[in-house]
Design a protein around this motif. Structure first.
Motif, mmCIF file in Angstrom:
data_model
loop_
_atom_site.group_PDB
_atom_site.id
_atom_site.type_symbol
_atom_site.label_atom_id
_atom_site.label_comp_id
_atom_site.label_asym_id
_atom_site.label_seq_id
_atom_site.Cartn_x
_atom_site.Cartn_y
_atom_site.Cartn_z
ATOM 1 N N VAL A 1 0.470 -1.173 -0.157
ATOM 2 C CA VAL A 1 -0.118 0.095 -0.185
ATOM 3 C C VAL A 1 0.981 1.338 0.035
ATOM 4 O O VAL A 1 2.372 1.640 0.674
ATOM 5 C CB VAL A 1 -0.628 0.254 1.486
ATOM 6 C CG1 VAL A 1 -1.694 1.709 1.033
ATOM 7 C CG2 VAL A 1 -1.895 -1.234 1.066
ATOM 8 N N LEU B 1 -9.284 -3.048 1.004
ATOM 9 C CA LEU B 1 -8.620 -1.160 0.890
ATOM 10 C C LEU B 1 -9.013 -1.394 -0.322
ATOM 11 O O LEU B 1 -8.822 0.594 -0.863
ATOM 12 C CB LEU B 1 -6.828 -2.466 0.240
ATOM 13 C CG LEU B 1 -6.179 -3.498 0.478
ATOM 14 C CD1 LEU B 1 -5.259 -3.687 0.243
ATOM 15 C CD2 LEU B 1 -5.631 -2.186 1.810
ATOM 16 N N ILE C 1 -6.055 5.480 1.715
ATOM 17 C CA ILE C 1 -5.136 5.660 0.857
ATOM 18 C C ILE C 1 -5.006 5.326 -0.786
ATOM 19 O O ILE C 1 -6.084 5.727 -0.874
ATOM 20 C CB ILE C 1 -4.359 3.541 1.336
ATOM 21 C CG1 ILE C 1 -5.281 3.155 0.344
ATOM 22 C CG2 ILE C 1 -4.129 3.686 2.948
ATOM 23 C CD1 ILE C 1 -5.374 1.879 0.381
ATOM 24 N N CYS D 1 -2.262 0.220 -4.178
ATOM 25 C CA CYS D 1 -2.300 -0.782 -3.878
ATOM 26 C C CYS D 1 -2.285 -1.673 -4.914
ATOM 27 O O CYS D 1 -2.674 -1.616 -5.303
ATOM 28 C CB CYS D 1 -3.230 -1.238 -2.203
ATOM 29 S SG CYS D 1 -4.903 -0.931 -3.398
#
Length: 469
Positions: free
Chosen positions: A227, A303, A312, A315
């Motif tokens: 990530v 994710l 984030i 990934c």
């Protein structure tokens, strides 16, 4: 007792093959693998069993000869190296290599302290069980050394430190008495938990000769992901999310800064970032379970949600074992890359997870203000709050300047660690490396209690003198 008589009696106890007197043959035992700690010894003694360890300790107790216990000699803090006096005995357990019992019903393994960690792992796998302690030196470190330093590694998030993986111990005391606590019990309220005195004591109270370890159901497999994120706060928040979404399946959560990853890809052949773009921080995530059904989907869903929420930035989920191994090689390659790039001033620190991002921001500012030309190599087991906050100095730095820089960086970083109620040694131990700093960061009450325990168990102060305390 004269030296010749002393060594003769050692030979009588363990045989000629169990005593090394030739200085050239002692080299491995009197120098640490990092090349930082050096010493001399009157003899390297290699007992074959607990009875021989006991007899050696009785002899050393009678003659008041200091003893330095040693496992695989893979430590990071100088805790297994004798001093330069030549008066200390190195007691190596590398001939005590028996695995006595593997019990898949009780989920325990009983072994000598000199068994290599990788052999413990393999013995567990042979009965479809899992021993989760894993670290870079697992092919050469011994379980006794792991216990003496309460080793951590990559599995602490889910399974705990070595202390948490231990049910029973056998210990030879400084006077040669044997405490047999090799009980595979998960409940035992019959007084003080003596094993916890010796785990993490770095050989300063006695010599661990045997252990009963916990085993676990063998995972059917693992799923790994890499990530990228702009902020460390985002990485910490992602950890919390995955703990909630994946529960105990979350087995590892490692962090690397961009400077750490760049160091690896620059200095180690065949290492490449899994992402097309660079980010200030990366996380290496692993899920493991006894049932692989839905595991990859669980991680991908979590994710994807984190990306959608802006937590984030990118990934990639490993689609096979080879991709997973490649990700882990990046994390595990940092130490070697540091060696090639320069000399690292290392800080093996532990902090409350909620304080990690704030600490790093303040620590970065401290280093930039005082040492603006030195790169920061920050990585660690963020899932349990353990950072390896290192500062790289040039390979050609003079010894005097390296010593001065190390002392000043240690003071500034460790003072900040203490302000955050952290620890200056998370998993590497104290040894000689942090011994003199301990008094600065431990309260007088803590120091008094530790010294009182030391005096009570080792009144002649022969166990690993000059280490820890």
């Amino acid at each position: 007792m004269k030296q010749k008589e002393f060594t003769s009696r050692l030979i009588h106890v363990v045989g000629e093959e169990g005593v090394i007197l030739n200085p050239a043959e002692q080299e491995f035992y009197v120098n640490d693998w990092l090349g930082k700690a050096h010493g001399r010894t009157v003899a390297v003694v290699r007992p074959r069993n607990t009875a021989e360890v006991s007899a050696v300790m009785r002899l050393c107790h009678q003659s008041q000869t200091p003893v330095v216990p040693q496992g695989g000699n893979t430590g990071m803090s100088g805790g297994a190296t004798p001093d330069m006096s030549g008066a200390q005995v190195v007691l190596s357990l590398n001939r005590m290599k028996r695995i006595h019992e593997v019990d898949p019903v009780n989920n325990t393994l009983t072994a000598d302290a000199g068994v290599i960690l990788a052999e413990i792992q393999q013995a567990a796998r042979a009965v479809d069980r899992y021993f989760p302690l894993s670290l870079g030196a697992e092919g050469s470190c011994t379980i006794g050394g792991n216990l003496a330093t309460n080793a951590g590694g990559t599995g602490v998030l889910r399974y705990g430190n070595t202390r948490d993986l231990t049910l029973g111990l056998e210990v030879v005391l400084p006077d040669g008495r044997i405490w047999n606590g090799l009980r595979g019990l998960r409940k035992d309220n019959t007084g003080y938990d003596l094993k916890d005195l010796f785990i993490g004591s770095e050989g300063s109270l006695g010599i661990i000769t045997g252990v009963v370890l916990k085993l676990f159901a063998a995972p059917a497999g693992r799923v790994s992901a890499w990530v990228g994120a702009k902020e460390l706060t985002s990485v910490v928040t992602l950890l919390n999310r995955l703990q909630a979404a994946c529960g105990p399946r979350l087995s590892a959560f490692e962090m690397m800064s961009e400077s750490s990853l760049a160091l690896v890809t620059r200095h180690l052949d065949g290492h490449f970032s899994p992402l097309n773009q660079a980010y200030p921080y990366y996380a290496l995530i692993e899920l493991a379970d006894t049932n692989l059904n839905g595991l990859q989907e669980m991680l991908q869903e979590a994710l994807t949600s984190a990306i959608d929420d802006g937590l984030i930035d990118d990934c990639v989920v490993a689609m096979n074992e080879a991709q997973s191994v490649s990700m882990w090689r990046l994390r595990e390659g940092i130490s070697m890359a540091q060696v090639k790039a320069g000399k690292a001033v290392k800080h093996d620190i532990a902090l409350p997870i909620s304080s990690l991002a704030t600490f790093v921001k303040e620590a970065d500012q401290i280093v930039m203000n005082g040492f603006p030309d030195l790169p920061i190599i920050n990585f660690g087991h963020i899932g349990d709050g353990n950072l390896h906050y290192n500062v790289l100095v040039p390979l050609d730095i003079s010894p005097s300047l390296y010593k001065e820089t190390t002392a000043e960086l240690n003071k500034r970083i460790h003072d900040l660690v203490t302000q955050f109620n952290g620890s200056i040694s998370a998993e590497h131990g104290v040894g000689t490396l942090r011994r003199d700093e301990l008094k600065r960061y431990k309260s007088s009450v803590e120091m008094d209690l530790m010294n009182a325990i030391k005096r009570a168990i080792d009144p002649n102060q022969i166990m690993n003198p000059g280490k820890l305390l």
